[in-house]
Design a protein around this motif. Structure first.
Motif, PDB file in Angstrom:
ATOM      1  N   GLY A 119       0.763  -1.659   0.150  1.00 51.18           N
ATOM      2  CA  GLY A 119       0.276   0.318  -0.111  1.00 51.18           C
ATOM      3  C   GLY A 119       1.088   1.293   0.016  1.00 51.18           C
ATOM      4  N   GLY A 120       2.119   1.347  -0.008  1.00 49.25           N
ATOM      5  CA  GLY A 120       2.694   2.274  -0.367  1.00 49.25           C
ATOM      6  C   GLY A 120       3.537   2.650   1.271  1.00 49.25           C
ATOM      7  N   THR A 121       3.707   1.957   2.371  1.00 50.11           N
ATOM      8  CA  THR A 121       4.334   2.102   3.109  1.00 50.11           C
ATOM      9  C   THR A 121       4.893   0.618   3.933  1.00 50.11           C
ATOM     10  OG1 THR A 121       4.336   3.293   5.748  1.00 50.11           O
ATOM     11  CG2 THR A 121       2.041   1.825   4.409  1.00 50.11           C
ATOM     12  N   THR A 122       5.443   0.546   4.596  1.00 50.69           N
ATOM     13  CA  THR A 122       6.021  -0.577   5.110  1.00 50.69           C
ATOM     14  C   THR A 122       5.498  -0.429   6.497  1.00 50.69           C
ATOM     15  OG1 THR A 122       7.924   0.383   6.392  1.00 50.69           O
ATOM     16  CG2 THR A 122       8.222   0.414   4.314  1.00 50.69           C
ATOM     17  N   ALA A 123       5.638  -1.767   7.035  1.00 55.90           N
ATOM     18  CA  ALA A 123       5.619  -2.395   8.585  1.00 55.90           C
ATOM     19  C   ALA A 123       5.923  -1.501   9.927  1.00 55.90           C
ATOM     20  CB  ALA A 123       5.515  -3.639   8.488  1.00 55.90           C
ATOM     21  N   LEU A 124       7.350  -1.255   9.069  1.00 62.83           N
ATOM     22  CA  LEU A 124       8.254  -0.575   9.892  1.00 62.83           C
ATOM     23  C   LEU A 124       7.116   0.998  10.251  1.00 62.83           C
ATOM     24  CD1 LEU A 124      10.378   0.188  11.890  1.00 62.83           C
ATOM     25  CD2 LEU A 124      11.543   0.460  10.109  1.00 62.83           C
ATOM     26  N   CYS A 135       7.533  -3.601  18.224  1.00 63.82           N
ATOM     27  CA  CYS A 135       7.458  -4.040  17.290  1.00 63.82           C
ATOM     28  C   CYS A 135       8.761  -3.708  15.875  1.00 63.82           C
ATOM     29  CB  CYS A 135       6.250  -3.949  16.550  1.00 63.82           C
ATOM     30  SG  CYS A 135       4.862  -4.957  17.390  1.00 63.82           S
ATOM     31  N   ALA A 136       8.891  -2.305  16.431  1.00 66.48           N
ATOM     32  CA  ALA A 136       9.617  -1.455  15.599  1.00 66.48           C
ATOM     33  C   ALA A 136      11.023  -2.270  15.397  1.00 66.48           C
ATOM     34  CB  ALA A 136      10.126   0.409  15.733  1.00 66.48           C
ATOM     35  N   ALA A 144      14.683  -4.394   8.587  1.00 62.97           N
ATOM     36  CA  ALA A 144      14.252  -3.586   7.849  1.00 62.97           C
ATOM     37  C   ALA A 144      14.679  -2.155   7.527  1.00 62.97           C
ATOM     38  CB  ALA A 144      12.979  -3.100   8.692  1.00 62.97           C
ATOM     39  N   LYS A 145      14.312  -1.894   6.075  1.00 64.69           N
ATOM     40  CA  LYS A 145      14.991  -0.643   5.929  1.00 64.69           C
ATOM     41  C   LYS A 145      15.137   0.523   7.190  1.00 64.69           C
ATOM     42  CE  LYS A 145      16.248  -2.015   1.194  1.00 64.69           C
ATOM     43  NZ  LYS A 145      15.447  -1.639  -0.105  1.00 64.69           N
ATOM     44  N   ALA A 146      15.841   1.149   7.595  1.00 62.89           N
ATOM     45  CA  ALA A 146      15.315   2.652   8.347  1.00 62.89           C
ATOM     46  C   ALA A 146      15.410   3.993   7.678  1.00 62.89           C
ATOM     47  CB  ALA A 146      16.425   2.619   9.315  1.00 62.89           C
ATOM     48  N   ASN A 147      15.457   4.325   6.473  1.00 70.64           N
ATOM     49  CA  ASN A 147      15.075   4.907   5.790  1.00 70.64           C
ATOM     50  C   ASN A 147      14.382   4.591   4.515  1.00 70.64           C
ATOM     51  OD1 ASN A 147      17.303   6.682   7.295  1.00 70.64           O
ATOM     52  ND2 ASN A 147      18.899   5.377   6.165  1.00 70.64           N
ATOM     53  N   ALA A 148      13.761   3.588   4.985  1.00 65.72           N
ATOM     54  CA  ALA A 148      13.142   3.400   2.930  1.00 65.72           C
ATOM     55  C   ALA A 148      11.534   4.414   3.485  1.00 65.72           C
ATOM     56  CB  ALA A 148      11.974   2.219   3.818  1.00 65.72           C
ATOM     57  N   PRO A 156      10.327   6.399   8.182  1.00 65.17           N
ATOM     58  CA  PRO A 156       9.566   6.101   9.603  1.00 65.17           C
ATOM     59  C   PRO A 156       9.788   7.498  10.622  1.00 65.17           C
ATOM     60  CG  PRO A 156      11.130   3.685   8.449  1.00 65.17           C
ATOM     61  CD  PRO A 156      11.241   5.081   7.639  1.00 65.17           C
ATOM     62  N   LEU A 157      11.110   8.296  10.436  1.00 64.04           N
ATOM     63  CA  LEU A 157      11.902   9.129  11.430  1.00 64.04           C
ATOM     64  C   LEU A 157      10.250   9.881  10.857  1.00 64.04           C
ATOM     65  CD1 LEU A 157      15.227   9.931  11.939  1.00 64.04           C
ATOM     66  CD2 LEU A 157      14.117   9.381  13.808  1.00 64.04           C
ATOM     67  N   HIS A 158       9.625  10.125   9.917  1.00 58.43           N
ATOM     68  CA  HIS A 158       9.209  11.410   9.607  1.00 58.43           C
ATOM     69  C   HIS A 158       7.455  10.656  10.233  1.00 58.43           C
ATOM     70  CE1 HIS A 158      11.705  12.290   6.190  1.00 58.43           C
ATOM     71  NE2 HIS A 158      12.107  13.329   6.884  1.00 58.43           N
ATOM     72  N   VAL A 159       7.112   9.409  10.216  1.00 59.42           N
ATOM     73  CA  VAL A 159       5.634   9.268  10.984  1.00 59.42           C
ATOM     74  C   VAL A 159       6.038   8.866  12.335  1.00 59.42           C
ATOM     75  CG1 VAL A 159       4.938   7.810   8.573  1.00 59.42           C
ATOM     76  CG2 VAL A 159       5.982   7.219  10.507  1.00 59.42           C
ATOM     77  N   CYS A 160       7.261   9.114  13.216  1.00 58.49           N
ATOM     78  CA  CYS A 160       7.006   9.358  14.307  1.00 58.49           C
ATOM     79  C   CYS A 160       6.351  10.866  15.079  1.00 58.49           C
ATOM     80  CB  CYS A 160       8.361   9.179  15.351  1.00 58.49           C
ATOM     81  SG  CYS A 160       9.409   7.974  15.089  1.00 58.49           S
ATOM     82  N   THR A 161       5.156  11.070  15.323  1.00 58.10           N
ATOM     83  CA  THR A 161       4.558  12.370  15.500  1.00 58.10           C
ATOM     84  C   THR A 161       3.879  12.727  16.953  1.00 58.10           C
ATOM     85  OG1 THR A 161       2.491  11.143  14.262  1.00 58.10           O
ATOM     86  CG2 THR A 161       5.001  12.462  13.199  1.00 58.10           C
ATOM     87  N   GLU A 162       3.717  10.880  17.158  1.00 57.87           N
ATOM     88  CA  GLU A 162       3.717  11.481  18.881  1.00 57.87           C
ATOM     89  C   GLU A 162       4.329  11.289  19.764  1.00 57.87           C
ATOM     90  OE1 GLU A 162      -0.090  11.755  18.700  1.00 57.87           O
ATOM     91  OE2 GLU A 162      -0.463  11.609  16.534  1.00 57.87           O
TER      92      GLU A 162
END
Length: 434
Positions: A119-124, A135-136, A144-148, A156-162
């Motif tokens: 769906g355009g996004t990884t499990a990470l 899980c991360a 898992a690619k930390a910079n995918a 993934p760093l960009h979706v750490c929003t909470e």
């Protein structure tokens, strides 16, 4: 018999091979087990060679009507519910996003593709977005690619929003996430995201790892601009203040302007954060800088007073005036009174910046009766000035302020004046006019 469920069966590296399976009891049990974290059932099914392909099966939820029918048909069996909204999802995504570490581990041990992103996004991404640090970490341990990048160009760093995603961010950095990587669409760094979301612990973490303070995104915003430009409710003011203090202390440019030439001070006034305004002014932000619309910070705060009275907008007006802000043209004061009357202290501090006020009936009419009754003592003292000149004490204050305009904060502490007198000169609130 319920409708068919569409799976995309992965054979080696051929992701375009699609297998269609009947909604059999085993398949239903498998997906239901994923949704509730039933790792025993998950193991029992995927260890069966006939259903081993379900490890990397891709479920297509794009046909919402079929989803609804399916849920209705099987509601009595409690095998499925419409709880997962992603159009294309996999067992890894479901377990990672829900925090089912043991299920996730069993899937990974049995060879699930860790970076599959139907769906355009990884499990990470899913684990980080849903604040599931264990899980991360597990996904990262399985390479898992930390910079995918996902379909929106975010790592993934960009979706750490909470607030609760802090541990996810720590794991990402420990496994090689690039601190200054920019999202493909907006050119945001992780620091931009953390600042915009008001995440002080994330900001502190990123600064320790060398985050760039003054890198601009596509809108011309630095992380400090991003923090100041974000709308803030009363409960989040303190968090954003902490973020801005960290950024400024680390050396952020308080005069960096965005594409519209709006500085952090413009935006902090617009979003009514008094502590941030004080911080910026103390660090030499230009109080009368104009944006491309010809507006100074004072214009921004006066426009929003009526909507943010619980944010103490009067403190911002007071601070701007004490640092030499331009004042409102006297002819526009009735209009200001009309739109800011629900904050009497804002009216008090602004009007005390003038040596005389030409009060007319239009002033009285500008204050609605219900507002007048709520703040009766103050407005009676204001309207009484229509027949009385300002007191000598106020006139002396005004003269001194005019002489020291823009230098009050530097000069006043050196004069050795009593605290009460210094406060008076700095337009301390009295809740009445004299």
């Amino acid at each position: 018999m319920g409708p068919k469920i569409k799976f995309r069966k992965q054979k080696k590296y051929r992701s375009d091979v699609i297998a269609t399976a009947q909604a059999s009891g085993f398949i239903l049990q498998f997906w239901n087990a994923l949704l509730v974290g039933d790792d025993i059932t998950v193991i029992g099914i995927i260890d069966d060679p006939e259903y081993a392909y379900l490890i990397d099966a891709i479920y297509d939820t794009s046909n919402i009507e079929e989803w609804k029918t399916f849920r209705f048909n099987y509601r009595g069996l409690r095998l499925w519910s419409l709880t997962y909204e992603q159009e294309l999802t996999t067992p890894l995504h479901i377990t990672a996003g829900r925090g089912f570490t043991e299920c996730l581990r069993h899937l990974l041990v049995r060879g699930a593709r860790v970076d599959l992103a139907p769906g355009g996004t990884t499990a990470l991404h899913e684990a980080c977005e849903e604040c599931q640090p264990e899980c991360a970490k597990l996904l990262l341990q399985y390479r898992a690619k930390a910079n995918a990048a996902n379909e929106d160009g975010q790592m993934p760093l960009h979706v750490c929003t909470e607030l609760d995603s802090l541990e996810c961010a720590k794991h990402l950095l420990a496994f090689g996430a690039l601190i200054n990587s920019q999202s493909l669409d907006e050119n945001d760094t992780a620091l931009h995201v953390a600042a915009r979301r008001g995440l002080p612990d994330h900001v502190e973490l990123y600064l320790r790892h060398g985050a760039a303070l003054n890198l601009r995104n596509d809108e011309g915003n630095t992380p400090l601009n991003a923090a100041c430009s974000q709308p803030q409710d009363r409960a989040s003011l303190e968090r954003y203040s902490r973020v801005c203090h960290m950024l400024v202390s680390a050396g952020a440019d308080v005069e960096a302007s965005d594409a519209d030439n709006q500085t952090p001070l413009h935006m902090a006034c617009k979003n009514v954060n008094p502590d941030v305004v004080d911080l910026l002014l103390q660090n030499k932000a230009l109080v009368n800088e104009m944006d491309y619309g010809g507006e100074a910070p004072m214009h921004n705060i006066l426009k929003v007073v009526a909507y943010k009275t619980d944010h103490e907008p009067e403190r911002i007006v007071q601070a701007l005036l004490n640092y030499g802000s331009i004042r409102v043209w006297p002819g526009a004061l009735p209009k200001v009174l009309k739109y800011c009357c629900t904050s009497p202290r804002t009216i008090e501090v602004l009007f005390n910046a003038y040596d005389r006020l030409k009060i007319t009936d239009a002033w009285v009419e500008a204050v609605p009766p219900e507002v007048f009754q709520k703040h009766r003592d103050f407005y009676e003292s204001l309207f009484a000035l229509s027949q009385t000149p300002r007191c000598l004490q106020h006139l002396a204050r005004h003269r001194l302020r005019a002489f020291l305009e823009g230098r009050l904060h530097r000069v006043l502490p050196k004069l050795g004046l009593p605290t009460s007198l210094k406060n008076y000169i700095m337009l301390a609130f009295k809740d009445h006019m004299h």
